[in-house]
Structure formats: structure tokens, C-alpha cells
Design a protein around this motif. Structure first.
Motif, short mmCIF file in Angstrom:
data_model
loop_
_atom_site.label_atom_id
_atom_site.label_comp_id
_atom_site.label_asym_id
_atom_site.label_seq_id
_atom_site.Cartn_x
_atom_site.Cartn_y
_atom_site.Cartn_z
N ARG A 107 26.40 31.59 70.73
CA ARG A 107 25.88 32.95 70.83
C ARG A 107 27.04 33.92 70.60
NH1 ARG A 107 23.96 33.42 76.56
NH2 ARG A 107 23.33 35.51 75.89
N ALA A 108 26.69 35.18 70.31
CA ALA A 108 27.71 36.17 69.94
C ALA A 108 28.18 37.03 71.10
CB ALA A 108 27.17 37.06 68.83
N GLU A 157 28.29 32.25 64.58
CA GLU A 157 27.54 33.01 65.58
C GLU A 157 26.04 32.94 65.27
OE1 GLU A 157 29.11 36.94 65.98
OE2 GLU A 157 31.16 36.23 66.32
N ILE A 158 25.27 32.64 66.31
CA ILE A 158 23.82 32.50 66.19
C ILE A 158 23.17 33.47 67.18
CG2 ILE A 158 21.86 30.93 66.42
CD1 ILE A 158 23.70 30.03 64.21
N THR A 159 22.19 34.24 66.70
CA THR A 159 21.45 35.16 67.58
C THR A 159 20.25 34.44 68.17
OG1 THR A 159 22.12 37.06 66.26
CG2 THR A 159 20.21 37.35 67.71
N VAL A 211 15.41 30.42 76.16
CA VAL A 211 15.54 31.53 75.20
C VAL A 211 16.97 31.66 74.67
CG1 VAL A 211 13.65 32.80 76.26
CG2 VAL A 211 15.99 33.27 77.00
N PHE A 212 17.95 31.13 75.37
CA PHE A 212 19.33 31.19 74.91
C PHE A 212 19.74 29.94 74.12
CE2 PHE A 212 19.73 33.91 78.82
CZ PHE A 212 19.95 35.10 78.14
N VAL A 213 18.84 28.99 73.98
CA VAL A 213 19.20 27.66 73.48
C VAL A 213 18.50 27.30 72.18
CG1 VAL A 213 19.08 25.18 74.01
CG2 VAL A 213 19.74 26.82 75.80
N THR A 214 17.24 27.68 72.04
CA THR A 214 16.41 27.18 70.94
C THR A 214 17.02 27.45 69.57
OG1 THR A 214 14.42 27.46 72.29
CG2 THR A 214 14.12 27.26 69.91
N ALA A 215 17.51 28.67 69.34
CA ALA A 215 18.07 29.00 68.03
C ALA A 215 19.30 28.16 67.72
CB ALA A 215 18.42 30.48 67.96
N LEU A 216 20.12 27.88 68.73
CA LEU A 216 21.29 27.03 68.53
C LEU A 216 20.88 25.60 68.21
CD1 LEU A 216 23.51 28.41 71.43
CD2 LEU A 216 24.15 28.39 69.01
N ARG A 217 19.86 25.12 68.90
CA ARG A 217 19.39 23.76 68.63
C ARG A 217 18.76 23.66 67.25
NH1 ARG A 217 17.03 21.65 74.54
NH2 ARG A 217 19.01 20.66 75.14
N ASP A 218 18.05 24.69 66.84
CA ASP A 218 17.49 24.70 65.49
C ASP A 218 18.60 24.64 64.45
OD1 ASP A 218 14.92 24.83 66.49
OD2 ASP A 218 14.70 27.00 66.16
#
Length: 313
Positions: free
Chosen positions: A13-14, A40-42, A60-67
Motif C-alpha cells: 500500500r502507498a 505501490e498498490i491502491t 479491504v486492505f488486502v484484496t488488491a495486493l493479493r490480486d
């Protein structure tokens, strides 16, 4: 890294805190001879300012990073471990839990006040139902105010007089060099931290054997055992009740060698009901220890605390 010609892409995260945490892992890997770049991933949690329990909770803080991991846009990701859902993610593995920072909560109050010094009706900010429940349960007459935003934003609410105090994780303040803002580190007897608080999780694809092996050198066995107990407890309680949960496990020398001691609380949001229990077991049996303590809490009526009146309703 043997056999790998490309630079390791580390997803993060940023936010200022996330970047500090990610850089600490990148530096540790560089010390071991690996090239690392941050990506950096939002995440949804970074964009929305709504209460976490209304937009999806910890995930909500994890899904985008896992994707990004599964899409192979990054090779590894660093999370605050308390943000990870307890259910495993298909195709991914937590390859390292580095040595944990102090997991306790910290009070940051005006004029250096301690919790017991705050006047009746004092406005205390937090975005955590767990902290809200335990603050109310203390019976100090505090007014708990919902609060989102980064560390500087939250501390700014105290500096400008909007709030009398905020409660934050000591670990985050330490990593950001802001321990000067702490007026009191809260005793776990008063305020048990969130399961996994103060720990980082380094996640990668499960089929990347080379990287899994490299990240294993960052793992701290005692920290992993402690958070494993806390998270297995949380996993059981998430299936059995929706009340705020606090848990804190520590590995310490016992009569028969290294032992794990865990304390846990389930509390209602309005602070009128809470159940606390503790247990001791082997480090090797960390998952079982947490699971069994959770069932003891449920047997003692943990589900009933969700029926207490929500102060926001």
C-alpha cells in the motif's frame, strides 16, 4: 537469488506506514543479496473513508495486493498481519512473519494525560470496534468517537483540539518514529490488542518455491507461533459471533521449555458485556491452543455479547 534474473517486485500500500514496513522487508532481502523494487498498490481501504466494518472489514486492505500477486504484477506483498483475513487465500502463502513489534495499543492524549487522567466525557478517537468496546468497558465515562485516516491525520485531531486523545497501535507509531506522541502504552489487562497486531506478513505465490525459501529466512518462530494462536482463535470466533475480539499471545520459558500464553476478550460495542479468558500450551500446538480457547469463550456465552445494544444504533 539463484535462478532468478529479474528484480523482486514487492507490492505494498502507498500509506506512509505501509511504505516503512515494506522498506524494512526490502532492506532485509537486499542484505541477503536480492534486488528489490517497491510497487505501490491502491486498496479499497485506502480510497474509502467509511468505517471498516461497513466496507468489508480487514480484507479491504488486502484484496488488491493479493490480486496483484495472483496476476503476477508483483512477486511478494507485505501486509500488516492484523489486516489479513483468517481464511487462507488459494494459491498464496504467508512465507514469513518477521520478528514482531510491541503489539500493545497506545494512548496519545493532549497535555500528556494518562487514560485515568482524562476527564469525564473526554472525546477519544478510534476506528476500531475492539478498542471502542474495551474503552467503554473501563467505565471511565469517556466519549468514544469514530475515526479514520492515517496516523498524522489522527494525531492532528488531538493537536488541533478536536479530540482529547486517540488510541493507536504502538507498533505503527514506533515504525513511523512517532513514539513522542504517546502519553501511555496501554496495559493488555485494560486493552487487549487485535489478533496479529504489531506483526507483518510477507506473502507470495505458493508455487514459487525459490522465493518461499528465500523469505523463510525472515521468519521468526516465536512471533509466528504467537500470531498463529491469536488468528486461530479469531477464525473460530468469526464463525461463532461478530463481537469485537482482542487477543495477545506470548512465547516464554516455562517449566518444560518454551510455552505459549494467550489472553483473549470478546466484548460488546457498548462495553456492557465482556468475557475474558486465558490459556497456556506448547508453541508447537499454537493453532490448537487458540482454537480451544475460542471454544471456551463461546461456551461461556461469547455469542450473547452481540445482543448488547450497539451505541451507534
Amino acid at each position: 537469488m539463484t535462478g532468478r534474473t529479474t528484480t523482486l517486485r514487492l507490492g505494498t500500500r502507498a500509506s506512509a506506514l505501509a511504505l516503512v514496513q515494506a522498506r524494512s522487508i526490502a532492506d532485509a532481502l537486499r542484505e541477503r543479496g536480492h534486488d528489490v523494487e517497491l510497487v505501490e498498490i491502491t486498496t479499497k481501504g485506502d480510497v474509502s473513508r467509511a468505517p471498516l466494518d461497513r466496507i468489508g472489514g480487514t480484507g479491504v486492505f488486502v484484496t488488491a495486493l493479493r490480486d496483484a500477486l495472483l496476476d503476477r504484477r508483483v512477486d511478494l506483498a507485505v501486509h500488516s498481519l492484523k489486516d489479513l483475513p483468517t481464511a487462507p487465500a488459494d494459491g498464496l502463502v504467508v512465507a514469513a512473519v518477521p520478528e514482531r513489534e510491541d503489539p500493545r495499543d497506545a494512548l496519545c492524549a493532549r497535555d500528556g494525560l494518562k487514560l485515568s487522567d482524562l476527564p469525564d466525557g473526554a472525546q477519544v478517537g478510534t476506528g476500531s470496534p475492539r478498542r471502542e468496546a474495551q474503552l467503554r468497558a473501563l467505565g471511565l465515562g469517556l466519549t468514544v468517537v469514530g475515526l479514520r485516516g492515517n496516523v498524522d491525520t489522527r494525531l492532528g485531531k488531538v493537536a488541533d483540539g478536536t479530540l482529547d486523545a486517540v488510541v493507536l497501535a504502538r507498533a505503527g507509531l514506533s515504525r513511523l518514529g512517532r513514539l513522542d506522541a504517546v502519553s501511555e502504552v496501554l496495559d493488555p489487562m485494560q486493552m487487549l490488542p487485535a489478533p496479529g497486531q504489531g506483526a507483518l506478513a510477507v506473502e507470495c505465490r505458493a508455487d514459487d518455491d525459490e522465493l518461499v525459501g528465500a523469505l523463510a529466512t525472515l521468519d521468526d518462530a516465536a512471533s509466528r507461533a504467537a500470531v498463529t494462536a491469536e488468528r486461530s482463535l479469531l477464525a473460530v470466533l468469526e464463525a461463532g459471533c461478530t463481537a469485537p475480539v482482542g487477543a495477545y499471545a506470548e512465547a516464554a520459558e516455562g517449566e518444560d521449555g518454551l510455552e505459549l500464553y494467550i489472553r483473549a476478550v470478546v466484548a460488546s460495542r457498548d462495553g456492557t458485556m465482556s468475557i475474558r479468558k486465558s490459556a497456556t500450551g506448547s508453541v508447537e500446538g499454537a493453532e490448537r491452543l487458540g482454537r480451544e480457547l475460542a471454544h471456551e469463550l463461546l461456551d461461556d456465552g461469547a455469542e450473547a455479547v452481540i445482543d448488547a445494544r450497539d451505541p451507534a444504533s
